[in-house]
Design a protein around this motif. Structure first.
Motif, PDB file in Angstrom:
ATOM      1  N   GLY A 136      -1.143 -22.449  44.373  1.00  0.00           N
ATOM      2  CA  GLY A 136      -0.930 -21.297  43.515  1.00  0.00           C
ATOM      3  C   GLY A 136      -0.968 -19.998  44.287  1.00  0.00           C
ATOM      4  N   GLY A 137      -0.833 -18.890  43.563  1.00  0.00           N
ATOM      5  CA  GLY A 137      -0.828 -17.570  44.184  1.00  0.00           C
ATOM      6  C   GLY A 137      -1.757 -16.629  43.458  1.00  0.00           C
ATOM      7  N   ILE A 138      -2.037 -15.484  44.092  1.00  0.00           N
ATOM      8  CA  ILE A 138      -2.944 -14.517  43.496  1.00  0.00           C
ATOM      9  C   ILE A 138      -2.644 -13.134  44.063  1.00  0.00           C
ATOM     10  N   ALA A 139      -2.850 -12.103  43.247  1.00  0.00           N
ATOM     11  CA  ALA A 139      -2.705 -10.722  43.691  1.00  0.00           C
ATOM     12  C   ALA A 139      -3.988 -10.273  44.383  1.00  0.00           C
ATOM     13  N   VAL A 140      -3.833  -9.438  45.413  1.00  0.00           N
ATOM     14  CA  VAL A 140      -4.975  -8.893  46.153  1.00  0.00           C
ATOM     15  C   VAL A 140      -4.965  -7.380  45.977  1.00  0.00           C
ATOM     16  N   ASN A 141      -5.901  -6.878  45.192  1.00  0.00           N
ATOM     17  CA  ASN A 141      -6.009  -5.447  44.930  1.00  0.00           C
ATOM     18  C   ASN A 141      -6.841  -4.811  46.038  1.00  0.00           C
ATOM     19  N   LEU A 170      -2.962  -9.663  34.631  1.00  0.00           N
ATOM     20  CA  LEU A 170      -2.692 -10.140  35.991  1.00  0.00           C
ATOM     21  C   LEU A 170      -4.022 -10.481  36.644  1.00  0.00           C
ATOM     22  N   PHE A 171      -4.221 -11.748  37.013  1.00  0.00           N
ATOM     23  CA  PHE A 171      -5.454 -12.138  37.679  1.00  0.00           C
ATOM     24  C   PHE A 171      -5.351 -11.753  39.151  1.00  0.00           C
ATOM     25  N   GLN A 172      -6.417 -11.148  39.661  1.00  0.00           N
ATOM     26  CA  GLN A 172      -6.393 -10.663  41.029  1.00  0.00           C
ATOM     27  C   GLN A 172      -7.785 -10.742  41.639  1.00  0.00           C
ATOM     28  N   VAL A 173      -7.840 -10.537  42.927  1.00  0.00           N
ATOM     29  CA  VAL A 173      -9.113 -10.454  43.621  1.00  0.00           C
ATOM     30  C   VAL A 173      -9.250  -9.033  44.144  1.00  0.00           C
ATOM     31  N   LYS A 174     -10.422  -8.421  43.929  1.00  0.00           N
ATOM     32  CA  LYS A 174     -10.640  -7.023  44.318  1.00  0.00           C
ATOM     33  C   LYS A 174     -11.909  -6.924  45.165  1.00  0.00           C
ATOM     34  N   ASP A 175     -12.177  -5.715  45.647  1.00  0.00           N
ATOM     35  CA  ASP A 175     -13.348  -5.469  46.504  1.00  0.00           C
ATOM     36  C   ASP A 175     -13.384  -6.473  47.645  1.00  0.00           C
ATOM     37  N   LEU A 205       2.899 -20.032  37.841  1.00  0.00           N
ATOM     38  CA  LEU A 205       3.652 -19.500  38.985  1.00  0.00           C
ATOM     39  C   LEU A 205       3.210 -18.101  39.383  1.00  0.00           C
ATOM     40  N   GLU A 206       2.362 -17.480  38.592  1.00  0.00           N
ATOM     41  CA  GLU A 206       1.944 -16.103  38.858  1.00  0.00           C
ATOM     42  C   GLU A 206       1.361 -15.957  40.267  1.00  0.00           C
ATOM     43  N   GLY A 207       1.794 -14.906  40.949  1.00  0.00           N
ATOM     44  CA  GLY A 207       1.279 -14.632  42.284  1.00  0.00           C
ATOM     45  C   GLY A 207       2.038 -15.301  43.410  1.00  0.00           C
ATOM     46  N   GLN A 208       3.014 -16.153  43.096  1.00  0.00           N
ATOM     47  CA  GLN A 208       3.735 -16.891  44.127  1.00  0.00           C
ATOM     48  C   GLN A 208       5.093 -16.251  44.434  1.00  0.00           C
ATOM     49  N   LEU A 209       5.608 -16.564  45.627  1.00  0.00           N
ATOM     50  CA  LEU A 209       6.932 -16.102  46.029  1.00  0.00           C
ATOM     51  C   LEU A 209       7.978 -17.053  45.464  1.00  0.00           C
ATOM     52  N   LEU A 210       8.913 -16.496  44.671  1.00  0.00           N
ATOM     53  CA  LEU A 210       9.889 -17.300  43.942  1.00  0.00           C
ATOM     54  C   LEU A 210      11.305 -16.803  44.218  1.00  0.00           C
ATOM     55  N   LYS A 211      12.263 -17.625  43.816  1.00  0.00           N
ATOM     56  CA  LYS A 211      13.670 -17.238  43.920  1.00  0.00           C
ATOM     57  C   LYS A 211      14.409 -17.724  42.690  1.00  0.00           C
ATOM     58  N   VAL A 212      15.176 -16.829  42.091  1.00  0.00           N
ATOM     59  CA  VAL A 212      16.089 -17.212  41.009  1.00  0.00           C
ATOM     60  C   VAL A 212      17.515 -17.028  41.527  1.00  0.00           C
ATOM     61  N   ALA A 213      18.378 -17.969  41.212  1.00  0.00           N
ATOM     62  CA  ALA A 213      19.731 -17.981  41.757  1.00  0.00           C
ATOM     63  C   ALA A 213      20.779 -17.837  40.654  1.00  0.00           C
ATOM     64  N   ASP A 214      21.888 -17.186  41.036  1.00  0.00           N
ATOM     65  CA  ASP A 214      23.056 -17.075  40.166  1.00  0.00           C
ATOM     66  C   ASP A 214      22.699 -16.432  38.822  1.00  0.00           C
ATOM     67  N   LEU A 257      23.772 -12.745  41.314  1.00  0.00           N
ATOM     68  CA  LEU A 257      22.642 -12.342  42.142  1.00  0.00           C
ATOM     69  C   LEU A 257      21.736 -13.520  42.467  1.00  0.00           C
ATOM     70  N   ASP A 258      21.202 -13.506  43.679  1.00  0.00           N
ATOM     71  CA  ASP A 258      20.031 -14.299  44.030  1.00  0.00           C
ATOM     72  C   ASP A 258      18.904 -13.304  44.268  1.00  0.00           C
ATOM     73  N   ILE A 259      17.772 -13.497  43.614  1.00  0.00           N
ATOM     74  CA  ILE A 259      16.660 -12.556  43.714  1.00  0.00           C
ATOM     75  C   ILE A 259      15.400 -13.293  44.144  1.00  0.00           C
ATOM     76  N   VAL A 260      14.770 -12.775  45.197  1.00  0.00           N
ATOM     77  CA  VAL A 260      13.482 -13.283  45.673  1.00  0.00           C
ATOM     78  C   VAL A 260      12.413 -12.263  45.309  1.00  0.00           C
ATOM     79  N   GLY A 261      11.243 -12.734  44.911  1.00  0.00           N
ATOM     80  CA  GLY A 261      10.152 -11.818  44.600  1.00  0.00           C
ATOM     81  C   GLY A 261       8.889 -12.574  44.252  1.00  0.00           C
ATOM     82  N   VAL A 262       7.787 -11.853  44.201  1.00  0.00           N
ATOM     83  CA  VAL A 262       6.544 -12.449  43.730  1.00  0.00           C
ATOM     84  C   VAL A 262       6.446 -12.243  42.230  1.00  0.00           C
ATOM     85  N   LEU A 263       5.775 -13.164  41.561  1.00  0.00           N
ATOM     86  CA  LEU A 263       5.679 -13.066  40.108  1.00  0.00           C
ATOM     87  C   LEU A 263       4.394 -12.349  39.720  1.00  0.00           C
ATOM     88  N   GLY A 264       4.566 -11.155  39.157  1.00  0.00           N
ATOM     89  CA  GLY A 264       3.442 -10.390  38.649  1.00  0.00           C
ATOM     90  C   GLY A 264       3.390 -10.478  37.135  1.00  0.00           C
TER      91      GLY A 264
END
Length: 324
Positions: A136-141, A170-175, A205-214, A257-264
């Motif tokens: 999985g993935g996670i945001a780092v504040n 959005l679940f994240q880790v801080k401090d 999928l939140e926090g992970q690097l993803l790609k959507v195509a076409d 379009l093909d778009i890559v990004g992290v899911l927030g």
């Protein structure tokens, strides 16, 4: 490996740092390194290979050798880590949710290990950055700043300790405190459908690097100049793409379009809604035009299969029905 960061307070006094190891409970010590610390007033990373001591019970020491110039001159050491000896739990285990859709580890301190999928600089001074492991993935504040947003880059393998927190679901880790244990790790986006960017699938999928195509823009007139949302579609499915001004995305690609990004995520009330795909830079958006047709024999009208069709820099081969 034995890894730490160190700095010295003086620019002109000749103090030395000794890095030592003992495999007999401290009876005898072996020097791993001797470093002249004069003038080293900024944090620097030091790393030492302990392969020769695998299987031993060892003690480690960092010694400041002060030549008596001033008692105010000090050696500072931080982020001490033995990366190979620690095995943090998976990111997914800390993303667990209660029956009421709240996060179990909110306000808990935990340590995770993963690769940086999006640097904090893509989304502002304090990020968030994003990291992921195989689960999985996670945001780092990075507020207040630990240096993570500035120094941790895409492909860095990091160990992060911090406190679980939630901002607009959005679940994240801080401090956080962190250490970079490896660099240049490959990060490949997972190809997903737009329909998976919502509900419980989106939460997974939140926090992970993803790609959507076409996909295509639903309304190109929604393109703005600073911090705006765009809707994309593929068939009947739609999803939200967030264009952050810090990502320096100035050009709207057209066509398919093909778009890559992290899911927030940004939702004040819905734990399973408000997901946003966040491209990290202009390079994460690729636009192209699609062409299709059928190749036939001009004299008979029969479809021709296996014919190479050149379309500018692209090439296609017709199928059994002559289509491409």
């Amino acid at each position: 490996k034995f890894i730490f960061h160190a700095k010295y307070t003086s620019t002109n006094d000749p103090d030395w740092m000794h890095v030592l190891i003992s495999n007999d409970m401290g009876t005898t010590w072996v020097g791993l390194d001797t470093v002249n610390m004069m003038g080293k007033t900024s944090w620097k990373r030091y790393e030492y290979d302990l392969t020769a001591y695998v299987g031993d019970y060892v003690r480690l020491a960092i010694e400041d050798l002060n030549y008596g110039n001033s008692i105010s001159d000090k050696l500072w050491v931080d982020r001490v880590m033995l990366p190979k000896q620690y095995h943090p739990k998976s990111i997914a285990s800390y993303r667990a949710m209660n029956a009421d859709s709240t996060y179990m580890y909110k306000d808990s301190v935990f340590t995770i290990r993963g690769v940086v999928a999006a640097a904090g600089s893509s989304f502002g001074t304090y990020g968030p950055a994003y990291m992921q492991d195989s689960t999985g993935g996670i945001a780092v504040n990075d507020y207040p700043s630990s240096g993570f947003a500035d120094s941790a880059q895409v492909g860095d393998m990091v160990i992060v300790k911090g406190t679980g927190a939630v901002y607009s679901n959005l679940f994240q880790v801080k401090d956080v405190s962190f250490i970079i244990v490896e660099q240049g790790v490959s990060v490949t986006p997972e190809v997903v459908s737009l329909s998976s960017l919502s509900g419980t699938a989106g939460e997974g999928l939140e926090g992970q690097l993803l790609k959507v195509a076409d996909v295509t823009w639903v309304d190109e007139s929604d393109w703005g100049t600073s911090n705006f949302n765009m809707q994309v579609a593929h068939g009947a499915d739609t999803a939200t793409v967030r264009i952050d001004s810090d990502a320096d995305i100035d050009v709207m690609p057209t066509g398919s379009l093909d778009i890559v990004g992290v899911l927030g995520q940004y939702s004040s009330s819905n734990a399973y809604g408000g997901f946003q795909l966040l491209p990290r830079s202009q390079d994460d958006l690729t636009g192209y035009h699609k062409y299709s047709g059928t190749v036939t024999d001009a004299s008979t009208g029969d479809s021709l299969s296996g014919v190479a069709v050149e379309l500018g820099s692209a090439e296609a081969v017709t199928g059994t029905d002559g289509s491409y």
